[in-house]
Design a protein around this motif. Structure first.
Motif, mmCIF file in Angstrom:
data_model
loop_
_atom_site.group_PDB
_atom_site.id
_atom_site.type_symbol
_atom_site.label_atom_id
_atom_site.label_comp_id
_atom_site.label_asym_id
_atom_site.label_seq_id
_atom_site.Cartn_x
_atom_site.Cartn_y
_atom_site.Cartn_z
ATOM 1 N N MET A 1 4.818 -1.823 6.874
ATOM 2 C CA MET A 1 4.495 -2.888 5.899
ATOM 3 C C MET A 1 4.569 -2.335 4.494
ATOM 4 O O MET A 1 3.739 -1.551 4.080
ATOM 5 C CB MET A 1 3.084 -3.411 6.167
ATOM 6 N N LEU A 4 3.125 -6.461 -0.043
ATOM 7 C CA LEU A 4 1.959 -7.290 0.187
ATOM 8 C C LEU A 4 2.401 -8.728 0.356
ATOM 9 O O LEU A 4 3.285 -9.207 -0.342
ATOM 10 C CB LEU A 4 1.022 -7.195 -1.013
ATOM 11 N N LEU A 12 3.436 -10.373 -2.693
ATOM 12 C CA LEU A 12 2.425 -10.262 -3.743
ATOM 13 C C LEU A 12 2.600 -8.956 -4.481
ATOM 14 O O LEU A 12 2.991 -7.955 -3.921
ATOM 15 C CB LEU A 12 1.022 -10.288 -3.128
ATOM 16 N N VAL A 14 0.432 -6.339 -6.920
ATOM 17 C CA VAL A 14 -0.950 -6.074 -7.310
ATOM 18 C C VAL A 14 -1.147 -6.260 -8.812
ATOM 19 O O VAL A 14 -2.125 -6.848 -9.261
ATOM 20 C CB VAL A 14 -1.388 -4.656 -6.886
ATOM 21 N N GLN A 15 -0.176 -5.779 -9.583
ATOM 22 C CA GLN A 15 -0.316 -5.910 -11.035
ATOM 23 C C GLN A 15 -0.352 -7.388 -11.460
ATOM 24 O O GLN A 15 -1.072 -7.745 -12.379
ATOM 25 C CB GLN A 15 0.817 -5.178 -11.757
ATOM 26 N N ILE A 18 -3.789 -8.584 -10.676
ATOM 27 C CA ILE A 18 -4.727 -8.094 -11.688
ATOM 28 C C ILE A 18 -4.583 -8.911 -12.964
ATOM 29 O O ILE A 18 -5.569 -9.304 -13.592
ATOM 30 C CB ILE A 18 -4.479 -6.593 -11.959
ATOM 31 N N ILE B 150 -6.441 -9.256 1.413
ATOM 32 C CA ILE B 150 -5.522 -8.628 0.461
ATOM 33 C C ILE B 150 -5.854 -7.154 0.298
ATOM 34 O O ILE B 150 -4.975 -6.285 0.309
ATOM 35 C CB ILE B 150 -5.590 -9.354 -0.897
ATOM 36 N N GLN B 153 -4.503 -5.078 3.068
ATOM 37 C CA GLN B 153 -3.068 -4.796 2.903
ATOM 38 C C GLN B 153 -2.825 -3.715 1.860
ATOM 39 O O GLN B 153 -2.016 -2.808 2.056
ATOM 40 C CB GLN B 153 -2.333 -6.068 2.462
ATOM 41 N N ILE B 154 -3.569 -3.832 0.741
ATOM 42 C CA ILE B 154 -3.360 -2.851 -0.329
ATOM 43 C C ILE B 154 -3.715 -1.449 0.159
ATOM 44 O O ILE B 154 -2.981 -0.486 -0.082
ATOM 45 C CB ILE B 154 -4.220 -3.210 -1.564
ATOM 46 N N GLU B 156 -3.773 -0.245 3.200
ATOM 47 C CA GLU B 156 -2.803 0.282 4.163
ATOM 48 C C GLU B 156 -1.524 0.723 3.459
ATOM 49 O O GLU B 156 -1.009 1.817 3.678
ATOM 50 C CB GLU B 156 -2.495 -0.781 5.221
ATOM 51 N N LYS B 157 -1.057 -0.124 2.580
ATOM 52 C CA LYS B 157 0.190 0.163 1.875
ATOM 53 C C LYS B 157 0.052 1.432 1.032
ATOM 54 O O LYS B 157 0.925 2.305 1.036
ATOM 55 C CB LYS B 157 0.540 -1.024 0.983
ATOM 56 N N LYS B 160 -0.049 4.467 3.128
ATOM 57 C CA LYS B 160 1.291 4.761 3.658
ATOM 58 C C LYS B 160 2.146 5.403 2.586
ATOM 59 O O LYS B 160 2.838 6.386 2.823
ATOM 60 C CB LYS B 160 1.949 3.474 4.155
ATOM 61 N N ALA B 194 -2.918 2.360 -5.607
ATOM 62 C CA ALA B 194 -3.385 1.055 -5.127
ATOM 63 C C ALA B 194 -3.237 -0.048 -6.167
ATOM 64 O O ALA B 194 -3.107 -1.210 -5.810
ATOM 65 C CB ALA B 194 -4.838 1.150 -4.670
ATOM 66 N N VAL B 195 -3.250 0.291 -7.437
ATOM 67 C CA VAL B 195 -3.081 -0.764 -8.439
ATOM 68 C C VAL B 195 -1.615 -0.904 -8.859
ATOM 69 O O VAL B 195 -1.314 -1.621 -9.804
ATOM 70 C CB VAL B 195 -3.967 -0.534 -9.690
ATOM 71 N N GLU B 196 -0.723 -0.214 -8.144
ATOM 72 C CA GLU B 196 0.712 -0.240 -8.452
ATOM 73 C C GLU B 196 0.997 0.010 -9.926
ATOM 74 O O GLU B 196 1.519 -0.859 -10.641
ATOM 75 C CB GLU B 196 1.324 -1.578 -8.019
ATOM 76 N N MET C 183 -8.918 4.865 -13.414
ATOM 77 C CA MET C 183 -8.415 3.663 -12.734
ATOM 78 C C MET C 183 -8.487 2.451 -13.644
ATOM 79 O O MET C 183 -8.236 1.332 -13.206
ATOM 80 C CB MET C 183 -9.254 3.355 -11.485
#
Lengths: 315, 282, 292
Positions: A1, A4, A12, A14-15, A18, B150, B153-154, B156-157, B160, B194-196, C183
């Motif tokens: 995967m 998202l 999806l 993430v940014q 946010i 969500i 998913q984040i 896990e991604k 990975k 995680a926050v891309e 972060m």
């Protein structure tokens, strides 16, 4: 995967999420601004407490000193508030007598304990003894008072014939016991702060441990030790319950520890539990005595802080 | 080392990180687009100047290494890029730092926004004393993402992408402090992913790790540069040579030389660079 | 000649070694004094009080006759007090420490607050009683009620909680906070999500120890009017009240010997509660031993 997906299986980012949330983050910004203000207000409670104490003591004392002159108060040797005599010397004398007895007990024992814990005891022993000393420091003073009255006084009476039930000696000894942990632990901290290199230098010259303690450790830790004693004495001066229970309620200007005396703190308790009406002379005298006590302990605390800051050894 | 290079080649041919179409488009604009443009950056700690007139462009989707002896200002420079350097209260700067053509000191670009775009991995693994899951979900949560589905998913991604999912997928609820140092550092990388972000700043990320963990992190960096622009500070010249596309050499707060990594290591222009990479000082 | 000197020297060294050993014993003896007194105190309290201690004693209200007297009113009053003290002093104390450690600029105001807290810790507890009497009892017209006692005690232990919380906050490593800032978290997010949770065990331990100091404190309560003879239990913040140490003081102060046994039984209950609170503090400390 690797991507998202939302409920409908759409991709999806993430940014982007946010970014969406940011738009309704205005509340967050307000919180960031309010929190420091709230925290500062809470922090100022401690300042207000100090102002409150000073204000309280000053205002009510001024009421008192409009009737009784400062000179009369601080030089009079008769304290009999219910008949209008307000010479505070017997109360100060009672406090000092008990404090001296306490110091005679606590200073040598506390210091020797500190030397033992810091220099002689191994880690295992220290780990057992230190928590026990902490327990000793955590015993409520009312319990110490009970112990003084019902245990120490009868024992003393068997040595000193004619010793009254209420006497400065018993109260002073037990106050001394109460402040032993304070002297022991603060002095031990000061001795622990002495670097080992200093000790090793002396050992290298063939000194015994005792000689190292006397010639190196004690001089190097001197200011910390003095500060610990001053703090502990200040604590003894402000101690209330032991003195109230075991020393009696006889304002008595004496240097004889076998007599009954009344300390400043014990008078405050006596007056507060008696039928003292708001606004009476005795009510105001509470605050005049309280202020004397406050100033005395404050000065000692400031001295202790000054000593430990001013003479902090730089290793 | 040669093994790693083999790996590097093989992973370049068979990409296993997919790139979102939007990002792909951005990448197609040209290989040398820069994410950061730094011009005449000076920085002081109180009255001590730590950086002198640094001007430097940091290209997108490449690994840029910063090398130099300790105290040369390389970490300071890195931390200036996401304004972490301001954690020290007495810091003053002059000059401009532009992130994607926006001046990072202008009010419109808040420091929180900048740091979601420019993530950071630190010298010592510094996970929070929380579970692995909560560590990785920290950034998204801080920025308001609360939906469990969500977040799942984040997490896990990100794990990975940080190549640690297989090791940790059954230990997500364990405290991150119970992991090994190498695992902790890769969780910290996952946390940053995680926050891309666009850019990942790495401050000597392997200096506290054993050789095997170091190798894993180095391989990871190779993978990550397909999606992210990476700036890595390292005191280890071999590491810079192994993993970076461009290398900058700092000395006493000055940028001495900045070039393609192969060029800088094989044929440096400046005598001081040569002295440093041949081990004559530092 | 030389040998004679050497013999003298050996003698001197022996003397010094013996002196060291002798003094070591003396130091050990002095250290044991504290432990012996503690043992005597426990022994005395147990022998006096155990005979009187019973479930009846714990669940009975005060009474003018020593056979019927119990500590229930004091126990419940002390619990009410602790709840007030805990709520007020934890909120203000932790907030103060957060301000000092995380927000305060390095300027005069922060210094003044720090020095002030140090000095407040040295003010005799009875002076806090006078403060409470003037402000809470009279000026705020609360009267001799629970709330006045609770607020007075909260101010009394505030310095202890502030100092303990400051230490706990300082023990959270900077790297962890940096990770949060890195972060893109804001200052408050970092504090609320990382710093405070990590410091919580230390704060809790310090708070429990401060509360155990408050639960045994007598003098200020006497001044702000905890009553000795109370025959009903408190049911609101504005109830009349008593507390365990007040009961114990009152029993101790009576001349008849029988009351000493009642006081002894009361002390056992008080010490048992202190023991429980301190054990919890130790458990919290060990359970969440910092992992940094």
């Amino acid at each position: 995967m690797d991507q998202l997906l939302n409920n409908e299986g759409k991709e999806l980012n993430v940014q982007t999420l946010i970014e969406d949330k940011r738009k309704n983050r205005m509340t967050g910004n307000i919180i960031e601004k309010i929190i420091p203000v709230f925290l500062f207000l809470c922090a100022s409670v401690s300042i207000l407490t100090t102002f409150g104490i000073v204000f309280t003591l000053l205002r009510e004392s001024i009421g008192f000193f409009s009737d009784t002159s400062l000179v009369e108060f601080y030089t009079g040797s008769s304290w009999s508030p219910w008949s209008g005599e307000f010479g505070v010397l017997p109360l100060i004398g009672g406090t000092l007598l008990i404090t001296v007895v306490a110091a005679v007990v606590a200073v040598p024992i506390g210091l020797m304990s500190a030397i033992f814990l810091s220099e002689y005891a191994d880690d295992r022993v220290r780990r057992v003894i230190k928590p026990i000393l902490e327990v000793l420091a955590g015993i409520p003073t009312v319990v110490y008072g009970y112990f003084a009255l019902t245990f120490v006084t009868p024992i003393l009476q068997s040595f000193i014939p004619g010793l009254g039930i209420f006497n400065a000696l018993s109260a002073g000894i037990v106050v001394g016991v109460m402040i032993i942990p304070m002297i022991a632990s603060l002095s031990e901290d000061a001795m622990n702060a002495v670097p080992n290199s200093l000790r090793e230098g002396a050992y290298g010259l063939g000194s015994t441990k005792l000689e190292v303690v006397i010639k190196v450790v004690l001089p190097a830790a001197f200011s910390g030790i003095v500060a610990s004693i001053v703090l502990a004495v200040s604590r003894a001066i402000g101690e209330t319950m032991i003195v109230t229970i075991a020393a009696g309620a006889t304002p008595n200007l004496t240097m004889d520890p076998t007599e009954s005396v009344q300390s400043m703190t014990a008078f405050i308790v006596q007056a507060a539990t008696g039928d003292t009406s708001f606004g009476s002379d005795i009510y105001y005298s509470l605050y005049a005595v309280g202020m004397t006590l406050f100033i005395l302990t404050l000065v000692m605390n400031l001295i202790a802080q000054y000593i430990s800051h001013r003479f902090r050894e730089e290793y | 080392m040669s093994k790693l290079q083999e790996k590097r080649k093989s992973s370049e041919s068979g990409s296993n990180i997919k790139v979102s179409p939007a990002r792909q488009q951005e990448m197609n604009k040209g290989p040398m687009k820069s994410v950061f443009e730094v011009e005449n950056l000076n920085l002081w700690y109180g009255s001590n100047q730590a950086l002198y007139e640094i001007s430097m462009q940091i290209p997108q989707n490449q690994v840029t290494a910063i090398i130099g002896p300790s105290g040369c200002g390389k970490s300071t420079y890195l931390k200036a890029l996401n304004r972490m350097v301001e954690m020290v209260p007495s810091v003053k700067t002059s000059g401009t730092i532009k992130y994607n053509d926006q001046n990072i000191y202008k009010d419109k670009l808040t420091v929180e926004y900048l740091r979601t775009k420019v993530g950071m991995v630190f010298q010592k693994p510094n996970p929070f004393p929380k579970s692995v899951y909560d560590n990785v979900a920290y950034g998204p949560r801080v920025h308001g993402i609360k939906k469990r589905a969500i977040l799942d998913q984040i997490v896990e991604k990100s794990l990975k992408d940080a190549a640690i999912w297989d090791e940790l997928k059954d230990r997500l609820n364990e405290n991150a402090y119970s992991l090994s140092g190498g695992q902790q550092q890769r969780v910290c990388i996952a946390r940053a992913l995680a926050v891309e972000p666009d850019v990942i700043l790495m401050d000597e990320p392997t200096s506290a790790l054993d050789p095997i963990s170091t190798l894993k992190v180095e391989e990871l960096v190779q993978e990550l540069k397909k999606k992210y622009s990476i700036v890595i500070v390292t005191h280890n010249m071999q590491q810079a040579a192994r993993i970076s596309d461009n290398t900058a050499f700092f000395l006493n707060g000055e940028l001495i030389e900045y070039a393609d990594t192969n060029k800088l290591f094989q044929n440096p222009d400046d005598k001081r660079t040569e002295d440093y990479i041949t081990g004559r000082f530092g | 000649m030389f040998e004679k000197n050497a013999g003298n020297l050996q003698k001197k060294v022996n003397n010094r070694v013996w002196l060291n050993k002798g003094m070591r014993t003396l130091f050990l003896g002095a250290t044991l004094v504290g432990l012996i007194v503690l043992a005597l105190l426990f022994y005395r309290v147990l022998t006096q009080g155990l005979g009187y201690l019973s479930l009846d004693f714990i669940t009975s209200l005060p009474s003018p006759s020593f056979e019927d007297a119990g500590i229930w009113a004091g126990l419940i009053g002390s619990i009410w007090l602790m709840v007030i003290v805990a709520v007020v002093s934890i909120i203000i104390g932790v907030a103060t420490s957060l301000y000092l450690e995380e927000y305060a600029p390095k300027n005069k105001i922060a210094d003044i607050i720090r020095i002030n807290i140090q000095n407040l810790a040295g003010v005799p507890s009875i002076v806090y009683g006078l403060l409470g009497l003037t402000f809470f009892v009279y000026m705020f017209s609360i009267g001799y009620r629970l709330l006045a006692g609770g607020l007075t005690m909260a101010l009394l232990i505030l310095p202890i909680i502030v100092v303990a919380s400051q230490e706990a906050l300082r023990s959270v490593p900077n790297e962890v906070k940096e990770a949060s800032y890195g972060m893109g978290a804001t200052k408050w997010q970092t504090i609320a999500r990382v710093t405070l949770p990590a410091a919580l065990p230390g704060i809790l331990t310090g708070t429990i120890i401060a509360l155990s100091r408050a639960i045994g404190e007598t003098a200020p309560l006497i001044i702000v009017g905890a009553a000795a003879a109370i025959y009903t239990l408190p049911d609101s913040l504005l109830s009349k009240y008593t507390a365990m140490p007040i009961q114990i003081y009152n029993w101790t102060a009576r001349p008849q010997d029988e009351w000493q046994y009642v006081a002894g039984a009361g002390i056992i209950v008080l010490l048992a509660i202190l023991l429980i609170m301190n054990s919890i503090a130790v458990l919290v400390r060990n359970k969440f031993q910092k992992r940094f």
